[in-house]
Design an enzyme around this catalytic site. Structure first.
Site, PDB file in Angstrom:
ATOM      1  N   GLU A 158       7.911 -25.747 -29.369  1.00 53.28           N
ATOM      2  CA  GLU A 158       7.310 -24.761 -28.464  1.00 53.28           C
ATOM      3  C   GLU A 158       8.153 -24.689 -27.193  1.00 53.28           C
ATOM      4  O   GLU A 158       8.529 -25.728 -26.641  1.00 53.28           O
ATOM      5  CB  GLU A 158       5.877 -25.167 -28.083  1.00 53.28           C
ATOM      6  CG  GLU A 158       4.946 -25.365 -29.261  1.00 53.28           C
ATOM      7  CD  GLU A 158       3.646 -26.053 -28.853  1.00 53.28           C
ATOM      8  OE1 GLU A 158       3.469 -26.337 -27.643  1.00 53.28           O
ATOM      9  OE2 GLU A 158       2.817 -26.325 -29.734  1.00 53.28           O
ATOM     10  N   THR A 163      -3.845   5.689 -20.059  1.00 60.93           N
ATOM     11  CA  THR A 163      -4.838   6.652 -19.555  1.00 60.93           C
ATOM     12  C   THR A 163      -6.145   6.537 -20.323  1.00 60.93           C
ATOM     13  O   THR A 163      -7.235   6.505 -19.724  1.00 60.93           O
ATOM     14  CB  THR A 163      -4.283   8.087 -19.665  1.00 60.93           C
ATOM     15  OG1 THR A 163      -3.055   8.159 -18.958  1.00 60.93           O
ATOM     16  CG2 THR A 163      -5.271   9.092 -19.069  1.00 60.93           C
ATOM     17  N   GLU A 164      -6.049   6.460 -21.657  1.00 62.91           N
ATOM     18  CA  GLU A 164      -7.266   6.361 -22.475  1.00 62.91           C
ATOM     19  C   GLU A 164      -8.008   5.052 -22.187  1.00 62.91           C
ATOM     20  O   GLU A 164      -9.233   5.020 -22.089  1.00 62.91           O
ATOM     21  CB  GLU A 164      -6.904   6.465 -23.962  1.00 62.91           C
ATOM     22  CG  GLU A 164      -8.139   6.603 -24.855  1.00 62.91           C
ATOM     23  CD  GLU A 164      -7.787   6.942 -26.299  1.00 62.91           C
ATOM     24  OE1 GLU A 164      -8.697   6.879 -27.140  1.00 62.91           O
ATOM     25  OE2 GLU A 164      -6.609   7.260 -26.582  1.00 62.91           O
ATOM     26  N   LYS A 179       8.841 -24.712 -23.450  1.00 61.06           N
ATOM     27  CA  LYS A 179       8.097 -25.342 -22.353  1.00 61.06           C
ATOM     28  C   LYS A 179       8.026 -24.353 -21.186  1.00 61.06           C
ATOM     29  O   LYS A 179       8.959 -24.231 -20.403  1.00 61.06           O
ATOM     30  CB  LYS A 179       8.769 -26.654 -21.933  1.00 61.06           C
ATOM     31  CG  LYS A 179       7.957 -27.478 -20.955  1.00 61.06           C
ATOM     32  CD  LYS A 179       8.610 -28.833 -20.717  1.00 61.06           C
ATOM     33  CE  LYS A 179       7.771 -29.681 -19.785  1.00 61.06           C
ATOM     34  NZ  LYS A 179       7.647 -29.114 -18.438  1.00 61.06           N
TER      35      LYS A 179
END
EC number: 6.5.1.2
Length: 668
Positions: free
Chosen positions: A114, A35-36, A116
């Site tokens: 990493e 909301t903010e 993939k």
């Protein structure tokens, strides 16, 4: 407030919103509620609407989308975006590591592991701290400019603190949760469902309307940092640098210091891959040491310092509920399996291709039998065998259909072929599939005339053949009366059709659907004959002299141009000003390298495609391997085994400068 105060407030809001976005989308640690955030964004948009001169490209307001692009421009990558080699088990990885060790003299090389991501590769360029371009991988040398759409992705910063030119590469993807939301919405709207998150992400990024892109919540993981002021960053340092600049990197990335850690990482994510909220199809291992990367270098297609470990195919059992047939644009019959839904490789599978009747017979597949299905990566699921338990032999043996499932004409099958064909030229499904092929991206690329739109227009009998596509302006009122087809959609459709008239010969040649002519063959023919009239006059003996044109293809071309309806179609398309000329560079048949065969190896100072184009434009030929038929090896830096083989076979070896000198020389 004065203008100065307005500008100050806008800058405050931009800074605050960018910080909150980073905390939410990158750090996964939000400091304010939605909301903010929404109230601050609403205030910013309101102020920018009042003072549009204060809108900048790095403003968070620009992530909501709105610009409609006519087409995607092309961007040449400064550094080519290469693909990766693959290994499929740990033993193959060890073989790869052994090759690396011949250069590093160390079996325990450091690798960055990493996940993939099963998405699409992206290149982001920042200048003076601002995102100036975003391009897809494309063919590795030239990609599509998708900057406007990428600006809508909340996890990609529009502004960074570094002022020097920076290129960042990564993967754009769609989470499984977002994928389900999109497909639920499409189901309610009676639209075709996306097959998997990767297809949905790719389709979204190529949308012409960035509002649609913004609504679909694409995400991104970044993994590669390129900057002239930091050329020697190790791979893991590159990840840390991206984090420092505010980019989202994958928290599962790990620096592996030995083979035991690599094996443990593989085992971990082989088991956890389906528990992640995004699809992965393997693990990428990259040598961490930048100097070692440079020493290892590249082949023509892949880096020698990185490898993709692909997960083994998943196999599950399910029930074969039905076998049904479909007919394609050439009349070829394809058999398909309707399956009891089963979750496999992150997706619910309810269908698979069975190819042809011979395939089904060879595996003795029967309706209501329990079957094993296999899926690897993005490959279409495959039915590999039936479970022949005590109930199996009570089931009815499969029998091929005799008649077309659409028009009910008697099917034909040649003795030397496994496929059945519908030969009825009036078969409505053949016609529809031919129309969809003609308008497809690989053919005439009529962007706004997708499969669904074409099917609607076909069923309304507005389009019944290819030439009808170019008469749509006569049906404006009928088209506008179609549900969800407004004036904007109509105008985009007409623009796409008019743009297609300017395609080069190879596009229309491929689109015509002549049997055995793929996009590559279409280009070979277009370059050779330059226009459709020359091709129509070509004899069988002349055609089979062309490299890669065999007897069946030559006969197919000759036969196609003998059919009166096909000649009529060509003339009709000409009357609509469709271009039938080749628009590429003309071939210099008198060049000194005409009919000479080249192999290219090593790292070059210009994109490899540029050298290939020059060779082809001068009537030369390209080969991927050295043989006795090779005339020249064009060698760059970091060459591999091809150099030694060329020396043994007496092939002429030249560098880039010698290549250009050769082109300038005259035939003796």
């Amino acid at each position: 407030m004065s203008k100065e105060q307005i500008l100050l407030r806008i800058n405050q809001l931009k800074e605050q919103l960018n910080l909150w976005s980073k905390q939410y989308y990158v750090d996964d640690n939000p400091s304010v509620d939605d909301t903010e955030y929404d109230l601050a964004l609403k205030e910013l948009i309101s102020l920018e609407n009042l003072y549009p001169e204060f809108i900048t490209s790095d403003s968070p307001s620009q992530k909501v989308g709105g610009t409609v692009s006519e087409k995607f421009l092309k961007i040449t990558h400064k550094t080519p975006m290469l693909s990766l080699g693959n290994v499929f088990n740990f033993d193959e990885f060890l073989e790869f590591n052994t090759q690396v060790s011949k250069v590093s003299n160390n079996l325990n090389n450091e690798y960055v592991a990493e996940l993939k991501i099963d998405g699409l590769s992206i290149s982001l360029v920042y200048e003076n701290g601002v995102l100036v371009s975003a391009a897809t991988r494309g063919n590795g040398v030239i990609g599509e400019d998708v900057t406007t759409n990428v600006r809508t992705i909340k996890s990609i910063p529009l502004k960074i603190s570094k002022k020097e030119r920076v290129e960042v590469r990564g993967e754009i993807y769609l989470s499984k949760a977002e994928f389900e939301k999109i497909n639920q919405k499409r189901l309610l709207n009676n639209e075709d469902l996306f097959i998997n998150p990767r297809n949905a992400a790719a389709g979204t990024l190529r949308q012409l309307d960035s509002k649609i892109v913004a609504s679909r919540n694409l995400d991104a993981f970044l993994y590669y940092y390129i900057s002239d002021d930091s050329p020697n960053l190790n791979q893991y340092e590159s990840i840390l640098k991206l984090n420092q600049l505010g980019f989202k990197t994958n928290k599962e990335t790990m620096l592996c210091k030995n083979l035991d850690q690599i094996k443990a990482y593989i085992d971990k994510y082989t088991n956890l891959k389906n528990d992640l909220d995004y699809q992965i199809d393997g693990i990428v291992f990259k040598i961490n040491d930048k100097n070692l990367q440079n020493s290892l270098g590249f082949t023509s297609k892949i880096p020698k310092w990185a490898i993709a470990y692909k997960f083994p195919a998943e196999i599950k059992q399910t029930k074969l509920l039905d076998i049904f047939a479909t007919v394609g644009r050439t009349g070829k019959i394809t058999y398909n399996a309707k399956l009891e839904p089963v979750f496999l490789m992150g997706a619910t599978i309810s269908a698979a291709t069975l190819n042809n009747a011979e395939y089904i017979k060879s595996k003795d597949l029967r309706i209501n039998s329990i079957v094993k299905i296999k899926k690897a990566g993005d490959v279409i699921p495959e039915v590999i065998e039936a479970i022949k338990d005590e109930t199996f032999y009570n089931l009815e043996v499969f029998q091929p259909i005799l008649y077309c499932p659409n028009c009910h004409s008697l099917l034909e099958k040649n003795e030397n072929e496994v496929d059945q064909f519908c030969i009825n030229s009036s078969c409505s499904m053949k016609i529809l599939r031919s129309l969809q092929h003609f308008s497809s991206r690989e053919a005439m690329n009529i962007v706004s005339l997708g499969d669904r739109s074409l099917e609607i227009l076909f069923n309304l009998e507005i389009i019944q053949n290819i030439s009808d596509i170019y008469k749509l302006e006569e049906y404006k009122d009928q088209i506008l009366a179609i549900e969800n087809f407004g004036l904007k959609s109509y105008l985009n459709l007409i623009d796409s059709i008019n743009m297609s008239k300017n395609n080069s010969l190879e596009k229309v040649l491929f689109g015509l659907g002549i049997r055995h002519i793929g996009s590559k063959t279409a280009k070979i023919l277009a370059r050779k004959y330059q226009n459709i009239d020359n091709l129509m006059k070509a004899s069988y003996d002349e055609l089979i002299q062309i490299n890669s044109i065999g007897e069946s293809l030559a006969l197919s071309i000759i036969d196609w141009f003998k059919i009166e309806d096909n000649l009529k179609l060509i003339n009709e398309l000409k009357s609509f000003n469709i271009n039938f000329n080749y628009l590429g560079a003309k071939i210099n048949s008198d060049s000194i390298i005409a009919n000479k065969t080249f192999v290219i190896t090593g790292t070059l100072t210009r994109p490899r495609e540029e050298f290939k184009t020059l060779i082809e434009n001068n009537a030369g030929k390209i080969s991927g391997s050295i043989s006795k038929q090779t005339d020249y090896l064009l060698a760059g830096n970091n060459v591999g085994s091809k150099l030694e083989k060329a020396k043994k076979l007496g092939v002429i070896i030249i560098d880039e400068q010698q290549f250009f000198d050769l082109l300038k020389s005259e035939k003796g």
